[in-house]
Design an enzyme around this catalytic site. Structure first.
Site, PDB file in Angstrom:
ATOM      1  N   GLU A  41      -5.883  -5.723  10.165  1.00 29.08           N
ATOM      2  CA  GLU A  41      -6.809  -6.107   9.098  1.00 29.08           C
ATOM      3  C   GLU A  41      -8.130  -6.619   9.674  1.00 29.08           C
ATOM      4  O   GLU A  41      -9.208  -6.310   9.152  1.00 29.08           O
ATOM      5  CB  GLU A  41      -6.177  -7.176   8.200  1.00 29.08           C
ATOM      6  CG  GLU A  41      -5.088  -6.657   7.281  1.00 29.08           C
ATOM      7  CD  GLU A  41      -5.584  -5.572   6.340  1.00 29.08           C
ATOM      8  OE1 GLU A  41      -6.753  -5.625   5.916  1.00 29.08           O
ATOM      9  OE2 GLU A  41      -4.805  -4.656   6.030  1.00 29.08           O
ATOM     10  N   TYR A 124      -8.878 -12.747   1.480  1.00 26.95           N
ATOM     11  CA  TYR A 124      -8.454 -11.349   1.561  1.00 26.95           C
ATOM     12  C   TYR A 124      -7.406 -11.142   2.655  1.00 26.95           C
ATOM     13  O   TYR A 124      -6.344 -10.558   2.416  1.00 26.95           O
ATOM     14  CB  TYR A 124      -9.655 -10.425   1.825  1.00 26.95           C
ATOM     15  CG  TYR A 124      -9.213  -9.083   2.354  1.00 26.95           C
ATOM     16  CD1 TYR A 124      -8.638  -8.148   1.497  1.00 26.95           C
ATOM     17  CD2 TYR A 124      -9.304  -8.784   3.711  1.00 26.95           C
ATOM     18  CE1 TYR A 124      -8.175  -6.936   1.984  1.00 26.95           C
ATOM     19  CE2 TYR A 124      -8.843  -7.579   4.204  1.00 26.95           C
ATOM     20  CZ  TYR A 124      -8.279  -6.655   3.340  1.00 26.95           C
ATOM     21  OH  TYR A 124      -7.798  -5.471   3.820  1.00 26.95           O
ATOM     22  N   ASP A 142     -10.979  -6.312  -1.365  1.00 29.75           N
ATOM     23  CA  ASP A 142     -11.926  -5.898  -0.323  1.00 29.75           C
ATOM     24  C   ASP A 142     -12.943  -4.947  -0.936  1.00 29.75           C
ATOM     25  O   ASP A 142     -12.998  -4.769  -2.162  1.00 29.75           O
ATOM     26  CB  ASP A 142     -11.189  -5.255   0.860  1.00 29.75           C
ATOM     27  CG  ASP A 142     -10.610  -3.880   0.518  1.00 29.75           C
ATOM     28  OD1 ASP A 142     -10.541  -3.527  -0.686  1.00 29.75           O
ATOM     29  OD2 ASP A 142     -10.238  -3.153   1.458  1.00 29.75           O
TER      30      ASP A 142
END
Length: 358
Positions: A41, A124, A142
């Protein structure tokens, strides 16, 4: 706006069904290891999958778990991050790994608030980790999710505004499948990446086209809305690749600026574009080469433009041979030219070294 309560289950069901047929097979999707998910990520936050995959594989091969990352030196972590940009993220990864070892006994925390407390992890990333690893019901938001939701509900609120961030977070949470949170999050992100793309999306093939207000209004390209572009500034860098009997000099960037922790050649920054004649008359230049004897400029590169998020760099490289070392070794680190490849440098310098085969 569509009635969220009425359409919530159907939206999630369609997303997940589409995802199971169309999803890309990627290494971080074949595991529930929170460490692997976390690394992927962070790498993919500003890098497309096609570009980030090689970096991910290289990084995970060298740092396969939290302990390996925590025990590495910052210089080595930055070297493996070289080329990805946003080097503060690599430093944050390193710091967070140490925190996990020291405060959580080496085990990745499972609580959302504890995950979010780690350096460099925001809403997030925390939501992505806990939903993908343990199916916890936290919605991800996102760039892809902003785009899908803004079009689906024709939302006029700018996504880069405080109100917009709040509104989209609430909407994403309202649509989330509580039973299949991880799948739902992966699905809506993948839809934005593959189907609901920024330019010229094939809306006729979208599983949500009959619900999408932007599509029904024939103004998909108008969404998402933004407040406006951030003002950028220009900077002028003059890198001095100084050579003395097979050695050169570098310095580690320490100031709170771009590329902190990376290595570079001695640098003179000017407020305006500056040629060789003008540069060599500056006090900073004279101080740098004090007691260096004869100075021979062997090559001057073309100006290289390097665009960052809020600034544009114009860099020129000067390859210079000196007769004596003067005060250089008092202010910079002297290394052999062959050792340059061992140090993490900004991609701008890396490309210069490759292009000149130095």
């Amino acid at each position: 706006m569509l009635n969220i309560t009425d359409h919530n289950p159907l939206i999630s069901e369609r997303l997940i069904h589409w995802y199971q047929i169309n999803r890309r097979i990627l290494p971080w999707r074949e595991t529930t290891d929170p460490y692997i998910i976390w690394i992927s990520e962070i790498i993919l936050q500003q890098t497309r999958v096609a570009q980030g995959l090689d970096y991910f594989n290289r990084f995970i091969t060298r740092f396969p778990d939290v302990q390996a990352l925590a025990e590495a030196s910052e210089d080595e972590v930055l070297k493996y991050w070289q080329g990805l940009g946003y080097y503060s993220r690599a430093r944050n990864l390193h710091t967070a790994a140490k925190t996990i070892m020291q405060q959580f006994g080496g085990k990745f925390p499972t609580d959302y608030s504890e995950v979010k407390s780690l350096k460099g992890i925001g809403d997030y990333t925390a939501a992505a980790i806990v939903s993908f690893a343990w199916n916890q019901p936290y919605a991800v938001v996102d760039g892809n999710v902003y785009r899908v939701l803004s079009r689906l509900f024709a939302i006029e609120t700018p996504i880069d505004s405080t109100q917009g961030k709040k509104e989209f977070a609430e909407l994403a949470s309202a649509l989330l499948s509580l039973k299949e949170a991880g799948l739902h999050n992966q699905a809506i992100m993948e839809l934005g990446a593959l189907q609901c793309v920024p330019q010229n999306p094939d809306c006729s093939a979208c599983p949500l086209s009959d619900m999408c207000m932007a599509y029904l209004q024939q103004n998909v390209s108008s969404f998402p809305k933004k407040q406006g572009k951030t003002k950028t500034r220009n900077r002028y860098f003059h890198y001095l690749y100084i050579i003395y009997k097979g050695t050169t000099w570098i310095q580690k960037r320490q100031e709170e600026d771009i590329w902190k922790g990376l290595y570079q050649f001695p640098l003179i920054e000017t407020e305006q574009p500056c040629g060789w004649e003008e540069l060599s008359q500056q006090e900073e230049w004279k101080k740098l080469f004090h007691r260096c004897g004869n100075i021979t400029v062997q090559a001057i590169s073309p100006v290289r433009k390097h665009v960052l998020s809020h600034q544009t760099l114009y860099a020129t490289f000067y390859q210079i041979e000196v007769e004596h070392t003067g005060d250089l070794s008092s202010n910079y680190q002297q290394i052999t030219r062959e050792e340059l490849d061992s140090y993490a440098v900004p991609i701008l310098i890396h490309k210069y070294l490759i292009s000149f085969d130095l």
